[in-house]
Design a protein around this motif. Structure first.
Motif, PDB file in Angstrom:
ATOM      1  N   GLU A 131      78.565  36.450  45.325  1.00 57.10           N
ATOM      2  CA  GLU A 131      78.138  35.127  45.780  1.00 57.10           C
ATOM      3  C   GLU A 131      79.285  34.127  45.730  1.00 57.10           C
ATOM      4  OE1 GLU A 131      73.422  35.187  44.419  1.00 57.10           O
ATOM      5  OE2 GLU A 131      74.967  34.617  42.978  1.00 57.10           O
ATOM      6  N   ILE A 132      80.135  34.236  44.698  1.00 63.83           N
ATOM      7  CA  ILE A 132      81.277  33.329  44.554  1.00 63.83           C
ATOM      8  C   ILE A 132      82.250  33.496  45.721  1.00 63.83           C
ATOM      9  CG2 ILE A 132      83.366  32.916  43.176  1.00 63.83           C
ATOM     10  CD1 ILE A 132      81.623  33.414  40.675  1.00 63.83           C
ATOM     11  N   ILE A 133      82.539  34.742  46.073  1.00 64.69           N
ATOM     12  CA  ILE A 133      83.499  35.007  47.149  1.00 64.69           C
ATOM     13  C   ILE A 133      82.895  34.660  48.507  1.00 64.69           C
ATOM     14  CG2 ILE A 133      84.852  36.800  48.305  1.00 64.69           C
ATOM     15  CD1 ILE A 133      85.078  38.201  45.595  1.00 64.69           C
ATOM     16  N   GLU A 134      81.596  34.879  48.649  1.00 64.61           N
ATOM     17  CA  GLU A 134      80.939  34.619  49.926  1.00 64.61           C
ATOM     18  C   GLU A 134      80.666  33.135  50.159  1.00 64.61           C
ATOM     19  OE1 GLU A 134      77.418  37.068  50.282  1.00 64.61           O
ATOM     20  OE2 GLU A 134      78.457  38.699  49.235  1.00 64.61           O
ATOM     21  N   GLU A 135      80.619  32.339  49.101  1.00 66.90           N
ATOM     22  CA  GLU A 135      80.236  30.932  49.237  1.00 66.90           C
ATOM     23  C   GLU A 135      81.072  30.157  50.251  1.00 66.90           C
ATOM     24  OE1 GLU A 135      78.940  27.223  46.362  1.00 66.90           O
ATOM     25  OE2 GLU A 135      80.608  28.502  45.737  1.00 66.90           O
ATOM     26  N   ARG A 150      80.413  42.649  53.273  1.00 64.48           N
ATOM     27  CA  ARG A 150      81.483  43.630  53.516  1.00 64.48           C
ATOM     28  C   ARG A 150      82.844  43.018  53.234  1.00 64.48           C
ATOM     29  NH1 ARG A 150      85.342  44.741  56.720  1.00 64.48           N
ATOM     30  NH2 ARG A 150      84.923  42.936  58.065  1.00 64.48           N
ATOM     31  N   ILE A 151      83.059  41.784  53.713  1.00 63.32           N
ATOM     32  CA  ILE A 151      84.346  41.111  53.487  1.00 63.32           C
ATOM     33  C   ILE A 151      84.589  40.887  52.002  1.00 63.32           C
ATOM     34  CG2 ILE A 151      85.584  38.930  53.838  1.00 63.32           C
ATOM     35  CD1 ILE A 151      84.259  38.777  56.609  1.00 63.32           C
ATOM     36  N   ALA A 152      83.537  40.500  51.264  1.00 64.14           N
ATOM     37  CA  ALA A 152      83.684  40.279  49.826  1.00 64.14           C
ATOM     38  C   ALA A 152      84.111  41.565  49.123  1.00 64.14           C
ATOM     39  CB  ALA A 152      82.374  39.759  49.236  1.00 64.14           C
ATOM     40  N   GLY A 153      83.511  42.680  49.501  1.00 61.45           N
ATOM     41  CA  GLY A 153      83.898  43.963  48.908  1.00 61.45           C
ATOM     42  C   GLY A 153      85.324  44.333  49.251  1.00 61.45           C
ATOM     43  N   ASP A 154      85.725  44.116  50.512  1.00 61.84           N
ATOM     44  CA  ASP A 154      87.100  44.411  50.929  1.00 61.84           C
ATOM     45  C   ASP A 154      88.100  43.557  50.155  1.00 61.84           C
ATOM     46  OD1 ASP A 154      86.128  46.226  52.737  1.00 61.84           O
ATOM     47  OD2 ASP A 154      86.353  44.923  54.493  1.00 61.84           O
ATOM     48  N   LEU A 156      87.746  42.201  47.186  1.00 70.88           N
ATOM     49  CA  LEU A 156      87.825  42.642  45.792  1.00 70.88           C
ATOM     50  C   LEU A 156      88.771  43.831  45.660  1.00 70.88           C
ATOM     51  CD1 LEU A 156      84.097  42.270  44.692  1.00 70.88           C
ATOM     52  CD2 LEU A 156      86.061  41.099  43.680  1.00 70.88           C
ATOM     53  N   GLU A 157      88.686  44.758  46.591  1.00 73.02           N
ATOM     54  CA  GLU A 157      89.613  45.893  46.563  1.00 73.02           C
ATOM     55  C   GLU A 157      91.037  45.437  46.839  1.00 73.02           C
ATOM     56  OE1 GLU A 157      88.038  48.743  49.336  1.00 73.02           O
ATOM     57  OE2 GLU A 157      86.803  49.698  47.779  1.00 73.02           O
ATOM     58  N   THR A 158      91.194  44.454  47.716  1.00 78.49           N
ATOM     59  CA  THR A 158      92.524  43.942  48.049  1.00 78.49           C
ATOM     60  C   THR A 158      93.214  43.342  46.830  1.00 78.49           C
ATOM     61  OG1 THR A 158      91.872  43.479  50.337  1.00 78.49           O
ATOM     62  CG2 THR A 158      93.799  42.300  49.496  1.00 78.49           C
ATOM     63  N   VAL A 159      92.448  42.652  45.965  1.00 81.53           N
ATOM     64  CA  VAL A 159      93.050  42.005  44.795  1.00 81.53           C
ATOM     65  C   VAL A 159      93.060  42.916  43.564  1.00 81.53           C
ATOM     66  CG1 VAL A 159      92.462  39.701  45.605  1.00 81.53           C
ATOM     67  CG2 VAL A 159      90.876  40.895  44.068  1.00 81.53           C
ATOM     68  N   GLY A 160      92.681  44.186  43.735  1.00 76.04           N
ATOM     69  CA  GLY A 160      92.811  45.145  42.640  1.00 76.04           C
ATOM     70  C   GLY A 160      91.562  45.362  41.817  1.00 76.04           C
ATOM     71  N   LEU A 161      90.389  44.975  42.333  1.00 76.64           N
ATOM     72  CA  LEU A 161      89.127  45.215  41.638  1.00 76.64           C
ATOM     73  C   LEU A 161      88.260  46.145  42.487  1.00 76.64           C
ATOM     74  CD1 LEU A 161      88.393  41.549  40.475  1.00 76.64           C
ATOM     75  CD2 LEU A 161      89.335  43.403  39.089  1.00 76.64           C
ATOM     76  N   SER A 162      87.188  46.649  41.889  1.00 76.77           N
ATOM     77  CA  SER A 162      86.315  47.571  42.620  1.00 76.77           C
ATOM     78  C   SER A 162      85.250  46.805  43.395  1.00 76.77           C
ATOM     79  CB  SER A 162      85.639  48.540  41.638  1.00 76.77           C
ATOM     80  OG  SER A 162      84.741  47.834  40.792  1.00 76.77           O
ATOM     81  N   ARG A 163      84.701  47.441  44.418  1.00 75.44           N
ATOM     82  CA  ARG A 163      83.653  46.827  45.208  1.00 75.44           C
ATOM     83  C   ARG A 163      82.399  46.563  44.363  1.00 75.44           C
ATOM     84  NH1 ARG A 163      85.173  47.617  50.719  1.00 75.44           N
ATOM     85  NH2 ARG A 163      83.169  46.785  51.412  1.00 75.44           N
ATOM     86  N   GLU A 164      82.196  47.412  43.342  1.00 78.41           N
ATOM     87  CA  GLU A 164      81.017  47.261  42.487  1.00 78.41           C
ATOM     88  C   GLU A 164      81.045  45.956  41.693  1.00 78.41           C
ATOM     89  OE1 GLU A 164      82.813  50.061  42.755  1.00 78.41           O
ATOM     90  OE2 GLU A 164      81.305  51.096  44.004  1.00 78.41           O
ATOM     91  N   ALA A 165      82.224  45.339  41.583  1.00 78.09           N
ATOM     92  CA  ALA A 165      82.344  44.100  40.815  1.00 78.09           C
ATOM     93  C   ALA A 165      81.550  42.961  41.438  1.00 78.09           C
ATOM     94  CB  ALA A 165      83.812  43.694  40.705  1.00 78.09           C
ATOM     95  N   ARG A 166      81.190  43.080  42.712  1.00 77.17           N
ATOM     96  CA  ARG A 166      80.500  41.976  43.396  1.00 77.17           C
ATOM     97  C   ARG A 166      79.132  41.697  42.791  1.00 77.17           C
ATOM     98  NH1 ARG A 166      76.881  42.545  46.986  1.00 77.17           N
ATOM     99  NH2 ARG A 166      77.639  40.718  48.127  1.00 77.17           N
ATOM    100  N   ARG A 180      92.051  36.940  39.732  1.00 74.14           N
ATOM    101  CA  ARG A 180      92.038  37.769  40.936  1.00 74.14           C
ATOM    102  C   ARG A 180      90.808  37.449  41.791  1.00 74.14           C
ATOM    103  NH1 ARG A 180      95.423  42.497  40.725  1.00 74.14           N
ATOM    104  NH2 ARG A 180      96.614  42.551  38.785  1.00 74.14           N
ATOM    105  N   ILE A 181      89.679  37.212  41.125  1.00 66.46           N
ATOM    106  CA  ILE A 181      88.468  36.831  41.848  1.00 66.46           C
ATOM    107  C   ILE A 181      88.669  35.477  42.532  1.00 66.46           C
ATOM    108  CG2 ILE A 181      86.037  36.180  41.565  1.00 66.46           C
ATOM    109  CD1 ILE A 181      86.035  38.246  39.160  1.00 66.46           C
ATOM    110  N   GLY A 182      89.319  34.544  41.823  1.00 69.08           N
ATOM    111  CA  GLY A 182      89.623  33.246  42.423  1.00 69.08           C
ATOM    112  C   GLY A 182      90.513  33.379  43.646  1.00 69.08           C
ATOM    113  N   ILE A 183      91.452  34.311  43.598  1.00 66.28           N
ATOM    114  CA  ILE A 183      92.330  34.556  44.742  1.00 66.28           C
ATOM    115  C   ILE A 183      91.522  35.138  45.905  1.00 66.28           C
ATOM    116  CG2 ILE A 183      94.268  35.948  45.570  1.00 66.28           C
ATOM    117  CD1 ILE A 183      95.474  35.690  42.731  1.00 66.28           C
ATOM    118  N   ALA A 184      90.624  36.078  45.585  1.00 61.03           N
ATOM    119  CA  ALA A 184      89.776  36.662  46.630  1.00 61.03           C
ATOM    120  C   ALA A 184      88.916  35.596  47.287  1.00 61.03           C
ATOM    121  CB  ALA A 184      88.899  37.763  46.029  1.00 61.03           C
TER     122      ALA A 184
END
Length: 349
Positions: A131-135, A150-154, A156-166, A180-184
């Motif tokens: 929700e934070i990344i999608e906001e 889908r973009i939020a999951g992508d 998260l992987e781009t910044v070095g975290l797993s898609r499950e973190a969403r 890293r989440i703030g960067i995403a």
């Protein structure tokens, strides 16, 4: 100056003229009123940013450094239109945005995002990471719900975290992971310009280097332009193309990173660079220790704001405020040591 030096300087000037200006700040000021008395009248002003001008070129990283209280964060927040300026102008992609009404600022924020200093306070603990990344995409009305997920999951992987973190919440992550989440989140609208307000200062040293390396990789992958705010010159050295040094709300010096480190001109810059730790034990380094504290921005010194702590200060420094002087090769300094008091011409060694 030799013929080769003149040719090199001409090449530098021509190259600078060819670069696309993404952001331009002119004579920007931010004064916060000081209230006093029974009627709470304005009795003074805190001059947080006091007549600052510079350009940021597309694709580069401009580092902003200086002590705490020098106006770095206030400058960044004004450029993002989080706070209004007192005077001056901010131009983004050729559009004047200084006095744009808040209703028209929102579309601009698709292309301008910010990474905040505190990775704990900058994330809403009641929202999931997804929700934070999608906001920002929701606010900008970008994509449908499935595409945003889908973009939020992508990202998260781009910044070095797993898609499950969403599906998790901020309290389940460390400081470095939260940043890293703030960067995403900042990348979710595919911005062109990102301001990092001391994005690594709250992190451990080992994590700082990881986040800086990540930001450098993302700059190439997403074609980003950065303004990177920090108080540590050793941090900005690794990510910046140019560095602007601020002191008491004003620019003391601005130059390409190599030029600034090899030949710092302003006494304040020299002191900052002398404090940067060196791994070369064979090289003796003379530390420049500044005496006294940073003056209050509500009552800044007359003349040069640095003269109360400057070992090179003289009478002219106490009476006359220096302006940024072009020393060649895109190197500017605000110091009376480099201008003739009679003619105003630049003094070169």
């Amino acid at each position: 100056m030799t013929v080769n030096e003149k040719t090199a300087q001409a090449d530098e000037t021509e190259a600078a003229a060819d670069r696309e200006v993404l952001v331009e700040v002119k004579n920007l000021k931010k004064y916060f009123p000081v209230k006093g008395g029974i009627l709470k009248r304005t009795v003074g002003n805190v001059k947080a940013v006091d007549d600052v001008s510079f350009k940021i070129y597309k694709g580069e990283t401009l580092g902003i450094v200086g002590e705490s209280g020098s106006g770095k964060s206030t400058l960044g927040r004004m450029m993002m239109r989080l706070i209004d300026s007192t005077e001056g102008s901010i131009t983004f992609k050729g559009q004047e945005i200084t006095n744009v009404r808040q209703g028209k600022v929102r579309p601009l924020r698709k292309d301008m995002q910010m990474i905040f200093q505190d990775p704990y306070a900058s994330l809403n603990p009641r929202m999931s990471i997804g929700e934070i990344i999608e906001e920002p995409m929701v606010v900008q009305d970008l994509h449908d719900k499935e595409e945003r997920q889908r973009i939020a999951g992508d990202l998260l992987e781009t910044v070095g975290l797993s898609r499950e973190a969403r599906d998790k919440y901020p309290h389940e992550f460390s400081g470095g992971q939260r940043q890293r989440i703030g960067i995403a989140r900042a990348l979710s609208t595919r911005p062109q310009f990102i301001i990092g307000d001391e994005p690594v200062s709250a992190l451990d040293v080992s994590i700082q280097s990881q986040v800086i390396n990540l930001m450098e990789d993302l700059q190439d992958d997403f074609d980003l332009t950065y303004m990177f705010i920090a108080h540590d010159l050793s941090v900005v050295k690794h990510i910046s193309d140019r560095v602007a040094v601020m002191y008491l709300g004003r620019l003391a010096e601005i130059a390409p990173i190599d030029s600034l480190y090899k030949e710092p001109l302003h006494p304040y810059t020299q002191a900052l660079i002398s404090a940067v730790p060196s791994t070369d034990v064979t090289k003796k380094k003379e530390r420049v220790v500044l005496e006294g504290d940073l003056p209050s921005p509500s009552n800044p010194p007359s003349g040069c704001p640095f003269h109360t702590r400057c070992p090179e200060a003289h009478e002219r420094c106490r009476a006359e405020r220096p302006e940024l002087t072009d020393m060649g090769n895109d190197h500017y300094v605000a110091c009376h040591l480099y201008t003739d008091p009679e003619t105003g011409e630049v003094i070169r060694d």
